[in-house]
Motif scaffolding. Structure first.
Motif, PDB file in Angstrom:
ATOM      1  N   VAL A 256     -35.193 -59.240  -1.813  1.00 34.13           N
ATOM      2  CA  VAL A 256     -33.733 -59.210  -1.801  1.00 34.13           C
ATOM      3  C   VAL A 256     -33.233 -58.700  -0.460  1.00 34.13           C
ATOM      4  O   VAL A 256     -33.952 -58.018   0.267  1.00 34.13           O
ATOM      5  CB  VAL A 256     -33.189 -58.341  -2.955  1.00 34.13           C
ATOM      6  CG1 VAL A 256     -33.591 -58.930  -4.310  1.00 34.13           C
ATOM      7  CG2 VAL A 256     -33.648 -56.897  -2.842  1.00 34.13           C
ATOM      8  N   SER A 257     -31.986 -59.016  -0.146  1.00 34.54           N
ATOM      9  CA  SER A 257     -31.432 -58.578   1.137  1.00 34.54           C
ATOM     10  C   SER A 257     -30.905 -57.150   1.089  1.00 34.54           C
ATOM     11  O   SER A 257     -30.926 -56.445   2.092  1.00 34.54           O
ATOM     12  CB  SER A 257     -30.328 -59.532   1.598  1.00 34.54           C
ATOM     13  OG  SER A 257     -29.280 -59.558   0.652  1.00 34.54           O
ATOM     14  N   ASP A 258     -30.439 -56.714  -0.082  1.00 35.48           N
ATOM     15  CA  ASP A 258     -29.894 -55.368  -0.216  1.00 35.48           C
ATOM     16  C   ASP A 258     -30.381 -54.780  -1.541  1.00 35.48           C
ATOM     17  O   ASP A 258     -30.015 -55.272  -2.611  1.00 35.48           O
ATOM     18  CB  ASP A 258     -28.366 -55.412  -0.172  1.00 35.48           C
ATOM     19  CG  ASP A 258     -27.763 -54.036  -0.302  1.00 35.48           C
ATOM     20  OD1 ASP A 258     -27.389 -53.651  -1.435  1.00 35.48           O
ATOM     21  OD2 ASP A 258     -27.683 -53.331   0.734  1.00 35.48           O
ATOM     22  N   HIS A 259     -31.173 -53.742  -1.446  1.00 36.50           N
ATOM     23  CA  HIS A 259     -31.792 -53.142  -2.633  1.00 36.50           C
ATOM     24  C   HIS A 259     -30.750 -52.661  -3.641  1.00 36.50           C
ATOM     25  O   HIS A 259     -30.842 -52.971  -4.840  1.00 36.50           O
ATOM     26  CB  HIS A 259     -32.723 -52.000  -2.217  1.00 36.50           C
ATOM     27  CG  HIS A 259     -33.392 -51.331  -3.364  1.00 36.50           C
ATOM     28  ND1 HIS A 259     -33.006 -50.097  -3.823  1.00 36.50           N
ATOM     29  CD2 HIS A 259     -34.416 -51.734  -4.153  1.00 36.50           C
ATOM     30  CE1 HIS A 259     -33.765 -49.759  -4.842  1.00 36.50           C
ATOM     31  NE2 HIS A 259     -34.632 -50.737  -5.067  1.00 36.50           N
ATOM     32  N   ALA A 260     -29.755 -51.922  -3.210  1.00 39.01           N
ATOM     33  CA  ALA A 260     -28.757 -51.360  -4.129  1.00 39.01           C
ATOM     34  C   ALA A 260     -27.994 -52.451  -4.878  1.00 39.01           C
ATOM     35  O   ALA A 260     -27.778 -52.351  -6.091  1.00 39.01           O
ATOM     36  CB  ALA A 260     -27.790 -50.453  -3.377  1.00 39.01           C
ATOM     37  N   THR A 261     -27.584 -53.494  -4.175  1.00 40.69           N
ATOM     38  CA  THR A 261     -26.875 -54.608  -4.813  1.00 40.69           C
ATOM     39  C   THR A 261     -27.766 -55.290  -5.844  1.00 40.69           C
ATOM     40  O   THR A 261     -27.337 -55.593  -6.959  1.00 40.69           O
ATOM     41  CB  THR A 261     -26.420 -55.629  -3.748  1.00 40.69           C
ATOM     42  OG1 THR A 261     -25.530 -54.966  -2.840  1.00 40.69           O
ATOM     43  CG2 THR A 261     -25.726 -56.823  -4.368  1.00 40.69           C
ATOM     44  N   ALA A 262     -29.021 -55.523  -5.479  1.00 41.05           N
ATOM     45  CA  ALA A 262     -29.965 -56.182  -6.389  1.00 41.05           C
ATOM     46  C   ALA A 262     -30.226 -55.329  -7.619  1.00 41.05           C
ATOM     47  O   ALA A 262     -30.248 -55.843  -8.747  1.00 41.05           O
ATOM     48  CB  ALA A 262     -31.271 -56.489  -5.665  1.00 41.05           C
ATOM     49  N   VAL A 263     -30.426 -54.035  -7.434  1.00 44.61           N
ATOM     50  CA  VAL A 263     -30.704 -53.156  -8.571  1.00 44.61           C
ATOM     51  C   VAL A 263     -29.543 -53.191  -9.559  1.00 44.61           C
ATOM     52  O   VAL A 263     -29.743 -53.305 -10.771  1.00 44.61           O
ATOM     53  CB  VAL A 263     -31.011 -51.718  -8.106  1.00 44.61           C
ATOM     54  CG1 VAL A 263     -30.977 -50.741  -9.277  1.00 44.61           C
ATOM     55  CG2 VAL A 263     -32.377 -51.673  -7.423  1.00 44.61           C
TER      56      VAL A 263
ATOM     57  N   ASP B  56     -37.946 -46.197  -1.767  1.00 45.22           N
ATOM     58  CA  ASP B  56     -36.489 -46.211  -1.588  1.00 45.22           C
ATOM     59  C   ASP B  56     -35.917 -47.622  -1.652  1.00 45.22           C
ATOM     60  O   ASP B  56     -34.723 -47.800  -1.900  1.00 45.22           O
ATOM     61  CB  ASP B  56     -36.103 -45.591  -0.241  1.00 45.22           C
ATOM     62  CG  ASP B  56     -36.304 -44.090  -0.218  1.00 45.22           C
ATOM     63  OD1 ASP B  56     -36.429 -43.477  -1.303  1.00 45.22           O
ATOM     64  OD2 ASP B  56     -36.333 -43.525   0.888  1.00 45.22           O
ATOM     65  N   THR B  57     -36.751 -48.638  -1.423  1.00 44.56           N
ATOM     66  CA  THR B  57     -36.274 -50.025  -1.389  1.00 44.56           C
ATOM     67  C   THR B  57     -37.035 -50.940  -2.341  1.00 44.56           C
ATOM     68  O   THR B  57     -37.053 -52.152  -2.168  1.00 44.56           O
ATOM     69  CB  THR B  57     -36.375 -50.585   0.042  1.00 44.56           C
ATOM     70  OG1 THR B  57     -37.735 -50.536   0.458  1.00 44.56           O
ATOM     71  CG2 THR B  57     -35.492 -49.810   1.004  1.00 44.56           C
TER      72      THR B  57
ATOM     73  N   GLU C  81     -36.494 -54.746  -1.068  1.00 45.72           N
ATOM     74  CA  GLU C  81     -35.655 -55.136   0.060  1.00 45.72           C
ATOM     75  C   GLU C  81     -36.532 -55.776   1.133  1.00 45.72           C
ATOM     76  O   GLU C  81     -37.445 -55.144   1.670  1.00 45.72           O
ATOM     77  CB  GLU C  81     -34.919 -53.923   0.623  1.00 45.72           C
ATOM     78  CG  GLU C  81     -33.833 -54.316   1.597  1.00 45.72           C
ATOM     79  CD  GLU C  81     -32.905 -53.168   1.892  1.00 45.72           C
ATOM     80  OE1 GLU C  81     -32.708 -52.886   3.085  1.00 45.72           O
ATOM     81  OE2 GLU C  81     -32.367 -52.552   0.928  1.00 45.72           O
ATOM     82  N   ASN C  82     -36.255 -57.040   1.386  1.00 41.78           N
ATOM     83  CA  ASN C  82     -37.001 -57.831   2.364  1.00 41.78           C
ATOM     84  C   ASN C  82     -36.069 -58.970   2.788  1.00 41.78           C
ATOM     85  O   ASN C  82     -36.215 -60.111   2.317  1.00 41.78           O
ATOM     86  CB  ASN C  82     -38.293 -58.355   1.733  1.00 41.78           C
ATOM     87  CG  ASN C  82     -39.144 -59.154   2.682  1.00 41.78           C
ATOM     88  OD1 ASN C  82     -38.665 -59.670   3.684  1.00 41.78           O
ATOM     89  ND2 ASN C  82     -40.418 -59.285   2.358  1.00 41.78           N
ATOM     90  N   PRO C  83     -35.079 -58.671   3.638  1.00 43.94           N
ATOM     91  CA  PRO C  83     -34.045 -59.656   3.974  1.00 43.94           C
ATOM     92  C   PRO C  83     -34.583 -60.983   4.509  1.00 43.94           C
ATOM     93  O   PRO C  83     -33.999 -62.035   4.234  1.00 43.94           O
ATOM     94  CB  PRO C  83     -33.197 -58.944   5.030  1.00 43.94           C
ATOM     95  CG  PRO C  83     -33.425 -57.496   4.788  1.00 43.94           C
ATOM     96  CD  PRO C  83     -34.849 -57.386   4.295  1.00 43.94           C
ATOM     97  N   HIS C  84     -35.671 -60.946   5.226  1.00 43.38           N
ATOM     98  CA  HIS C  84     -36.218 -62.171   5.807  1.00 43.38           C
ATOM     99  C   HIS C  84     -36.636 -63.182   4.730  1.00 43.38           C
ATOM    100  O   HIS C  84     -36.509 -64.392   4.926  1.00 43.38           O
ATOM    101  CB  HIS C  84     -37.415 -61.836   6.710  1.00 43.38           C
ATOM    102  CG  HIS C  84     -38.055 -63.036   7.324  1.00 43.38           C
ATOM    103  ND1 HIS C  84     -37.444 -63.773   8.319  1.00 43.38           N
ATOM    104  CD2 HIS C  84     -39.235 -63.642   7.078  1.00 43.38           C
ATOM    105  CE1 HIS C  84     -38.230 -64.789   8.652  1.00 43.38           C
ATOM    106  NE2 HIS C  84     -39.326 -64.729   7.916  1.00 43.38           N
TER     107      HIS C  84
ATOM    108  N   PRO D 156     -27.746 -62.274  -6.674  1.00 41.60           N
ATOM    109  CA  PRO D 156     -26.822 -62.372  -5.537  1.00 41.60           C
ATOM    110  C   PRO D 156     -27.415 -63.018  -4.280  1.00 41.60           C
ATOM    111  O   PRO D 156     -26.671 -63.564  -3.462  1.00 41.60           O
ATOM    112  CB  PRO D 156     -26.428 -60.912  -5.271  1.00 41.60           C
ATOM    113  CG  PRO D 156     -26.555 -60.251  -6.600  1.00 41.60           C
ATOM    114  CD  PRO D 156     -27.755 -60.915  -7.233  1.00 41.60           C
ATOM    115  N   ASP D 157     -28.736 -63.000  -4.113  1.00 44.86           N
ATOM    116  CA  ASP D 157     -29.372 -63.641  -2.957  1.00 44.86           C
ATOM    117  C   ASP D 157     -29.740 -65.095  -3.209  1.00 44.86           C
ATOM    118  O   ASP D 157     -30.186 -65.791  -2.301  1.00 44.86           O
ATOM    119  CB  ASP D 157     -30.642 -62.876  -2.565  1.00 44.86           C
ATOM    120  CG  ASP D 157     -30.324 -61.590  -1.853  1.00 44.86           C
ATOM    121  OD1 ASP D 157     -29.592 -61.629  -0.843  1.00 44.86           O
ATOM    122  OD2 ASP D 157     -30.813 -60.530  -2.299  1.00 44.86           O
TER     123      ASP D 157
END
Length: 124
Positions: free
Chosen positions: A20-27, A44-45, A61-64, A110-111
């Motif tokens: 996911v690009s943003d951990h908090a949003t995904a959680v 943390d991610t 969290e792994n935006p790539h 969301p991603d």
């Protein structure tokens, strides 16, 4: 190399990752999707949900690589699961029915990662 599965008894475990690009949003989204907080936070991610004994799904969290995951979870009561998720404000993007009677409800986080619930009729 080709791997063949044999009839040897083995313990099966699953640890399926969703970048996911943003951990908090995904959680926040996956808490609504699964109907509960993560089972544990690995880092943390990275957060992990245990779906059944020895079967986990984690978001990291792994935006790539965000948005390129495809997961399907098979359940006995697809309609019940879809109704529960709908009550939490998330609707399937698409539903599919296959010639053999199998069905699938497809969701996108969301991603854009695809996570679906499916039902496959038992044969025999």
């Amino acid at each position: 190399m080709r791997m063949l599965l044999t009839s040897v008894a083995m313990s099966l475990m699953l640890f399926a990752g969703i970048p996911v690009s943003d951990h908090a949003t995904a959680v926040a989204w996956y808490e609504r999707f699964f109907g509960r907080p993560a089972s544990f936070q690995a880092t943390d991610t990275e957060s992990v949900w245990e779906l059944a004994e020895n079967r986990w799904v984690y978001v990291v969290e792994n935006p790539h690589n965000a948005g390129h995951s495809m997961q399907t979870i098979l359940v006995d009561d697809l309609d019940g699961i879809v109704a529960e998720i709908t009550e939490r404000g998330i609707r399937p993007e698409k539903r599919e029915t296959y010639d053999n009677g199998a069905r699938k409800a497809i969701y996108r986080d969301p991603d854009g990662n695809e996570i679906g619930y499916g039902y496959a009729p038992q044969s025999g």
